[in-house]
Design an enzyme around this catalytic site. Structure first.
Site, mmCIF file in Angstrom:
data_model
loop_
_atom_site.group_PDB
_atom_site.id
_atom_site.type_symbol
_atom_site.label_atom_id
_atom_site.label_comp_id
_atom_site.label_asym_id
_atom_site.label_seq_id
_atom_site.Cartn_x
_atom_site.Cartn_y
_atom_site.Cartn_z
ATOM 1 N N HIS A 1 77.992 121.392 3.869
ATOM 2 C CA HIS A 1 78.845 120.982 4.833
ATOM 3 C C HIS A 1 78.553 119.966 5.268
ATOM 4 C CE1 HIS A 1 82.989 120.846 7.583
ATOM 5 N NE2 HIS A 1 82.727 119.976 6.579
ATOM 6 N N GLU B 1 76.109 122.543 7.607
ATOM 7 C CA GLU B 1 76.213 124.018 7.620
ATOM 8 C C GLU B 1 76.197 123.728 6.376
ATOM 9 O OE1 GLU B 1 80.210 124.239 10.341
ATOM 10 O OE2 GLU B 1 80.828 124.163 8.463
ATOM 11 N N SER C 1 85.098 121.770 2.937
ATOM 12 C CA SER C 1 85.005 121.990 4.353
ATOM 13 C C SER C 1 86.128 123.020 4.555
ATOM 14 C CB SER C 1 85.934 120.730 5.264
ATOM 15 O OG SER C 1 86.747 120.105 4.767
ATOM 16 N N ASN D 1 84.958 123.949 11.627
ATOM 17 C CA ASN D 1 86.299 123.817 11.596
ATOM 18 C C ASN D 1 87.490 124.993 12.236
ATOM 19 O OD1 ASN D 1 86.278 121.097 10.483
ATOM 20 N ND2 ASN D 1 86.218 121.533 8.269
#
Ligand code: CAA
Length: 275
Positions: free
Chosen positions: A133, A145, A112, A183
């Site tokens: 991800h 992702e 991540s 993120n």
């Protein structure tokens, strides 16, 4: 299609669950038999509950073959790595996977906050390395992702994208930048939320109510941090700060202190709330 999942912690077990739900032959690798069995025991009731609710017709947990031996991943079309969020162990694992898997196997990482490009630098065929991800809890969060590293090839990227769709997820495409898409936005936002706790002298309950009732978040930021894991968030936040050097990326001292004190959220029984 046959999928390997390396590391059956929270994320790996959730990903393996999605593979079983999709009817894929799945090989789950953990370092001990006990850890593998523990993950399978966590998955079983969720799948049974889905059958009970009529969300799936049936499931066959026999499709999840547990192993401690990386050689058993040899016949997989895709291997998804979900081990500890540290660069060196991931690089060592990818080098080993390159030796044990056939040249067609796509090697995906669920990292991540690390660089997929740096993980791929450990292998001599970086074109087959890609980021996949997933979000926590993987069986409930639709997003994946699909991360294109510097040397990711089209075939690996397309295979990862198609696998995410097969798993019933909603894949989005992005390049390998710190924090990728979500993120990069969510980590500083959660850090801001924690800073506001002290600045506005608001309680965790009221901050959570504020974000849920004022903006429609499904969970408040403190609840979310407890779900993700305070230690996991602090670690990811530090990794992003190291790369971007933006003050908002650095974890607030309150979170660092909680992580050091073992207040890791739901999994440890105590974080912002008690469980
Ligand atoms: N697998 C399958 N089913 C599961 C499950 C799992 N792992 N966990 C829970 N369920 C089931 C529950 O059993 C429940 O079913 P029943 O009540 O019928 O038994 C059902 O799913 C719904 O559970 P909840 O009542 O807990 O669901 P909810 O409606 O409250 O939604 C949520 C839960 C989806 C987590 C929602 O609160 C949400 O979207 N929260 C935000 C989560 C989020 O932002 N995640 C991203 C974190 S950031 C990240 O992951 C990035 C990173 O790199 C760290």
């Amino acid at each position: 299609m046959k999928v390997g999942v390396v590391g059956l912690g929270t994320m790996g077990a959730g990903i393996a669950q999605l593979c079983v739900e999709a009817g894929l032959d799945t090989v789950g690798r953990e370092v001990t038999d006990e850890l593998g069995e523990r993950a399978r025991d966590r998955i079983a009731p969720f799948l049974a509950r889905k059958v009970e609710k009529g969300q799936i017709a049936a499931f066959d947990l026999e499709r999840l073959r547990l192993t401690t031996d990386l050689a058993d991943l040899a016949g997989c079309d895709v291997v998804i790595e979900a081990i500890v969020e540290e660069l060196v162990p991931k690089q060592e694992l990818f080098a080993e996977l390159e030796r044990t898997c056939g040249p067609e196997t796509v090697l995906a990482t669920n990292t991540s906050a690390l660089s997929v490009t740096e993980i791929a630098a450990a292998v001599s065929s970086p074109e087959r390395v890609v980021g996949m991800h997933f979000f926590n809890p993987a069986p409930l969060m639709p997003l994946v992702e699909i991360v294109r590293a510097e040397l990711t090839g089209h075939a690996a990227f397309d295979t990862a994208f198609a696998l995410a769709e097969t798993l019933g997820r909603h894949p989005i495409r992005c390049h390998d930048t710190p924090g990728f898409v979500v993120n990069r936005v969510l980590i500083p936002l959660l850090n801001d939320c924690v800073r506001v706790l002290d600045e506005a002298r608001v309680s965790s309950e009221d901050l959570d109510a504020g974000m849920k009732l004022g903006t429609g978040w499904p969970m408040g930021p403190c609840e979310l941090l407890d779900l993700v894991g305070i230690d996991v968030h602090v670690h990811a936040s530090e990794a992003l700060y190291e790369k971007l050097r933006e003050p908002r990326m650095a974890p607030p001292p309150r979170l660092v202190a909680m992580a050091n004190a073992g207040l890791h959220g739901r999994k440890s029984g105590r974080g912002f709330y008690s469980y």
